[in-house]
Scaffold this motif. Structure first.
Motif, PDB file in Angstrom:
ATOM      1  N   UNK A 193       0.859  -1.195   0.000  1.00  0.00           N
ATOM      2  CA  UNK A 193       0.000   0.000   0.000  1.00  0.00           C
ATOM      3  C   UNK A 193       0.896   1.246   0.000  1.00  0.00           C
ATOM      4  N   UNK A 194       0.919   2.019  -1.073  1.00  0.00           N
ATOM      5  CA  UNK A 194       1.853   3.146  -1.198  1.00  0.00           C
ATOM      6  C   UNK A 194       1.840   4.115  -0.022  1.00  0.00           C
ATOM      7  N   UNK A 195       0.654   4.533   0.428  1.00  0.00           N
ATOM      8  CA  UNK A 195       0.635   5.538   1.501  1.00  0.00           C
ATOM      9  C   UNK A 195       1.120   4.946   2.829  1.00  0.00           C
ATOM     10  N   UNK A 196       0.966   3.647   3.010  1.00  0.00           N
ATOM     11  CA  UNK A 196       1.476   3.003   4.228  1.00  0.00           C
ATOM     12  C   UNK A 196       2.996   2.971   4.219  1.00  0.00           C
ATOM     13  N   UNK A 197       3.566   2.673   3.056  1.00  0.00           N
ATOM     14  CA  UNK A 197       5.032   2.671   2.941  1.00  0.00           C
ATOM     15  C   UNK A 197       5.590   4.076   3.140  1.00  0.00           C
ATOM     16  N   UNK A 198       4.876   5.054   2.592  1.00  0.00           N
ATOM     17  CA  UNK A 198       5.318   6.439   2.729  1.00  0.00           C
ATOM     18  C   UNK A 198       5.274   6.870   4.193  1.00  0.00           C
ATOM     19  N   UNK A 199       4.213   6.484   4.887  1.00  0.00           N
ATOM     20  CA  UNK A 199       4.088   6.811   6.312  1.00  0.00           C
ATOM     21  C   UNK A 199       5.218   6.171   7.113  1.00  0.00           C
ATOM     22  N   UNK A 200       5.508   4.895   6.837  1.00  0.00           N
ATOM     23  CA  UNK A 200       6.565   4.209   7.586  1.00  0.00           C
ATOM     24  C   UNK A 200       7.926   4.838   7.305  1.00  0.00           C
ATOM     25  N   UNK A 201       8.170   5.204   6.058  1.00  0.00           N
ATOM     26  CA  UNK A 201       9.436   5.869   5.716  1.00  0.00           C
ATOM     27  C   UNK A 201       9.582   7.188   6.460  1.00  0.00           C
ATOM     28  N   UNK A 202       8.486   7.953   6.539  1.00  0.00           N
ATOM     29  CA  UNK A 202       8.518   9.228   7.259  1.00  0.00           C
ATOM     30  C   UNK A 202       8.725   9.012   8.747  1.00  0.00           C
ATOM     31  N   UNK A 203       8.008   8.057   9.298  1.00  0.00           N
ATOM     32  CA  UNK A 203       8.119   7.774  10.740  1.00  0.00           C
ATOM     33  C   UNK A 203       9.539   7.351  11.121  1.00  0.00           C
ATOM     34  N   UNK A 204      10.112   6.487  10.335  1.00  0.00           N
ATOM     35  CA  UNK A 204      11.448   6.000  10.637  1.00  0.00           C
ATOM     36  C   UNK A 204      12.519   7.076  10.405  1.00  0.00           C
ATOM     37  N   UNK A 205      12.287   7.957   9.440  1.00  0.00           N
ATOM     38  CA  UNK A 205      13.239   9.052   9.196  1.00  0.00           C
ATOM     39  C   UNK A 205      13.280  10.012  10.377  1.00  0.00           C
ATOM     40  N   UNK A 206      12.097  10.356  10.906  1.00  0.00           N
ATOM     41  CA  UNK A 206      12.027  11.227  12.078  1.00  0.00           C
ATOM     42  C   UNK A 206      12.678  10.550  13.276  1.00  0.00           C
ATOM     43  N   UNK A 207      12.432   9.258  13.421  1.00  0.00           N
ATOM     44  CA  UNK A 207      13.037   8.508  14.514  1.00  0.00           C
ATOM     45  C   UNK A 207      14.558   8.515  14.402  1.00  0.00           C
ATOM     46  N   UNK A 208      15.079   8.356  13.185  1.00  0.00           N
ATOM     47  CA  UNK A 208      16.529   8.391  12.943  1.00  0.00           C
ATOM     48  C   UNK A 208      17.110   9.706  13.467  1.00  0.00           C
ATOM     49  N   UNK A 209      16.472  10.813  13.115  1.00  0.00           N
ATOM     50  CA  UNK A 209      16.977  12.125  13.535  1.00  0.00           C
ATOM     51  C   UNK A 209      16.903  12.305  15.047  1.00  0.00           C
ATOM     52  N   UNK A 210      15.779  11.913  15.657  1.00  0.00           N
ATOM     53  CA  UNK A 210      15.595  12.120  17.098  1.00  0.00           C
ATOM     54  C   UNK A 210      16.576  11.277  17.915  1.00  0.00           C
ATOM     55  N   UNK A 211      16.644   9.988  17.632  1.00  0.00           N
ATOM     56  CA  UNK A 211      17.474   9.114  18.469  1.00  0.00           C
ATOM     57  C   UNK A 211      18.951   9.421  18.317  1.00  0.00           C
ATOM     58  N   UNK A 212      19.406   9.689  17.098  1.00  0.00           N
ATOM     59  CA  UNK A 212      20.813  10.037  16.933  1.00  0.00           C
ATOM     60  C   UNK A 212      21.133  11.373  17.600  1.00  0.00           C
ATOM     61  N   UNK A 213      20.194  12.318  17.544  1.00  0.00           N
ATOM     62  CA  UNK A 213      20.406  13.609  18.214  1.00  0.00           C
ATOM     63  C   UNK A 213      20.504  13.437  19.725  1.00  0.00           C
ATOM     64  N   UNK A 214      19.680  12.563  20.294  1.00  0.00           N
ATOM     65  CA  UNK A 214      19.723  12.327  21.742  1.00  0.00           C
ATOM     66  C   UNK A 214      21.041  11.685  22.161  1.00  0.00           C
ATOM     67  N   UNK A 215      21.519  10.735  21.371  1.00  0.00           N
ATOM     68  CA  UNK A 215      22.814  10.111  21.676  1.00  0.00           C
ATOM     69  C   UNK A 215      23.923  11.167  21.642  1.00  0.00           C
ATOM     70  N   UNK A 216      23.890  12.010  20.623  1.00  0.00           N
ATOM     71  CA  UNK A 216      24.897  13.072  20.513  1.00  0.00           C
ATOM     72  C   UNK A 216      24.815  14.044  21.682  1.00  0.00           C
ATOM     73  N   UNK A 217      23.612  14.288  22.182  1.00  0.00           N
ATOM     74  CA  UNK A 217      23.443  15.206  23.306  1.00  0.00           C
ATOM     75  C   UNK A 217      24.040  14.621  24.586  1.00  0.00           C
ATOM     76  N   UNK A 218      23.880  13.320  24.780  1.00  0.00           N
ATOM     77  CA  UNK A 218      24.534  12.672  25.928  1.00  0.00           C
ATOM     78  C   UNK A 218      26.040  12.852  25.821  1.00  0.00           C
ATOM     79  N   UNK A 219      26.565  12.621  24.627  1.00  0.00           N
ATOM     80  CA  UNK A 219      28.011  12.736  24.421  1.00  0.00           C
ATOM     81  C   UNK A 219      28.506  14.156  24.690  1.00  0.00           C
ATOM     82  N   UNK A 220      27.755  15.143  24.201  1.00  0.00           N
ATOM     83  CA  UNK A 220      28.176  16.537  24.348  1.00  0.00           C
ATOM     84  C   UNK A 220      28.122  17.020  25.788  1.00  0.00           C
ATOM     85  N   UNK A 221      27.126  16.557  26.547  1.00  0.00           N
ATOM     86  CA  UNK A 221      26.902  17.093  27.887  1.00  0.00           C
ATOM     87  C   UNK A 221      27.390  16.223  29.034  1.00  0.00           C
TER      88      UNK A 221
END
Length: 314
Positions: A193-221
């Motif tokens: 289902x195209x819109x389901x794949x698009x939703x999952x791609x968007x969800x996982x992309x946002x997750x990629x940015x958030x979790x990597x940013x949080x790891x970097x914040x632990x490292x920085x602080x």
């Protein structure tokens, strides 16, 4: 705190980014023991064994984990227990609003400090028992333990507890490659289902940015520069020897070429992780996404990770 700090290598990652490969290479080093995603262990006990230990036996029947359980039962420890950030066997939360403020450098409240101290004590007891058992079963030379739980909140609490000499290996993968690895796992009725794949791609992309940013914040602080190293999956898979040499220098241990050749033997008694543990092929760079990920999903991944993917060289 009178105890000697435990040498802890924390593999931080969003997952599906090469963490299992990295952990396996580390575990093949003569001084390093890997325990896998240790925060899943309480769920394995509660659910009577969901995934086998890498040795092939249920965690409830594995000779190492049954012996560790005799020394310390994670379900009988004071709250918060070691699976505090792993509400379910298969998942934890990406966003925890109540925790975001303590990623900064400000002092902890008395209540937060007490919870983090208890969490640190609980994890210390588990790691200590695991190392002692592994030294008797495998080698007395083991002086590092690898936790590949990946979770940034868990890392934050372990780092702020003061019980560990923490070395963080933050492994990242090109966002479209990560998105492809997640989308291809969708059930067939959703994947078509195209819109389901698009939703999952968007969800996982946002997750990629958030979790990597949080790891970097632990490292920085909460870590000094000598306690954090970024590892790119592409470099680890394409040039494993050179990359592992850098990792060994970072850890302050001798480079062992045999760890590359024997990486499949590196994880002797690890909990959970990617099924690649059971394969026999050697190390190779997987870039199937370049031909199999639709252009629309690739664009979504690149757009929604634009905020910080350049921080990691993408």
């Amino acid at each position: 705190m009178s105890q000697q700090k435990i040498n802890l290598i924390y593999v931080a990652s969003i997952g599906r980014s090469g963490s299992t490969l990295l952990e396996s290479i580390l575990g093949a080093h003569s001084q390093i023991a890997t325990c896998g995603e240790i925060h899943i262990w309480p769920h394995e006990i509660l659910q009577k064994g969901v995934r086998p230990c890498i040795c092939g036996k249920s965690v409830l029947k594995c000779p190492v984990w049954t012996e560790v359980l005799k020394q310390v039962n994670p379900l009988q420890q004071p709250l918060p227990q070691i699976h505090f950030f792993r509400e379910q066997h298969h998942a934890g939360h990406t966003l925890r609003a109540s925790q975001l403020k303590i990623f900064g450098k400000q002092p902890l409240s008395a209540q937060a400090a007490a919870k983090i101290q208890q969490y640190g004590q609980n994890n210390y007891a588990v790691f200590d028992a695991f190392l002692n058992v592994m030294r008797s079963h495998d080698s007395p030379q083991l002086n590092w333990v690898v936790d590949s739980s990946k979770d940034p909140y868990r890392l934050l609490w372990l780092a702020r507890s003061g019980y560990f000499n923490v070395k963080v290996l933050h492994i990242v993968r090109n966002p479209p490659a990560f998105v492809y690895s997640m989308v291809k796992r969708l059930p067939k009725e959703i994947a078509t289902v195209p819109h389901q794949r698009l939703y999952e791609a968007a969800r996982q992309s946002v997750k990629w940015s958030i979790e990597n940013a949080l790891i970097s914040k632990v490292a920085a602080n909460h870590l000094d520069a000598s306690s954090y190293q970024l590892v790119k999956y592409e470099a680890l898979a394409a040039e494993p020897t050179a990359t592992f040499q850098q990792i060994c220098r970072f850890l302050g241990c001798d480079f062992e070429a045999s760890a590359i050749a024997n990486f499949r033997e590196g994880s002797k008694h690890t909990i959970a992780g990617n099924p690649m543990r059971y394969e026999a092929r050697g190390i190779s760079l997987d870039e199937k996404w370049k031909t199999l990920l639709p252009g629309s999903l690739r664009k979504v991944a690149k757009t929604l990770t634009l905020v910080n993917r350049s921080d990691y060289g993408y």
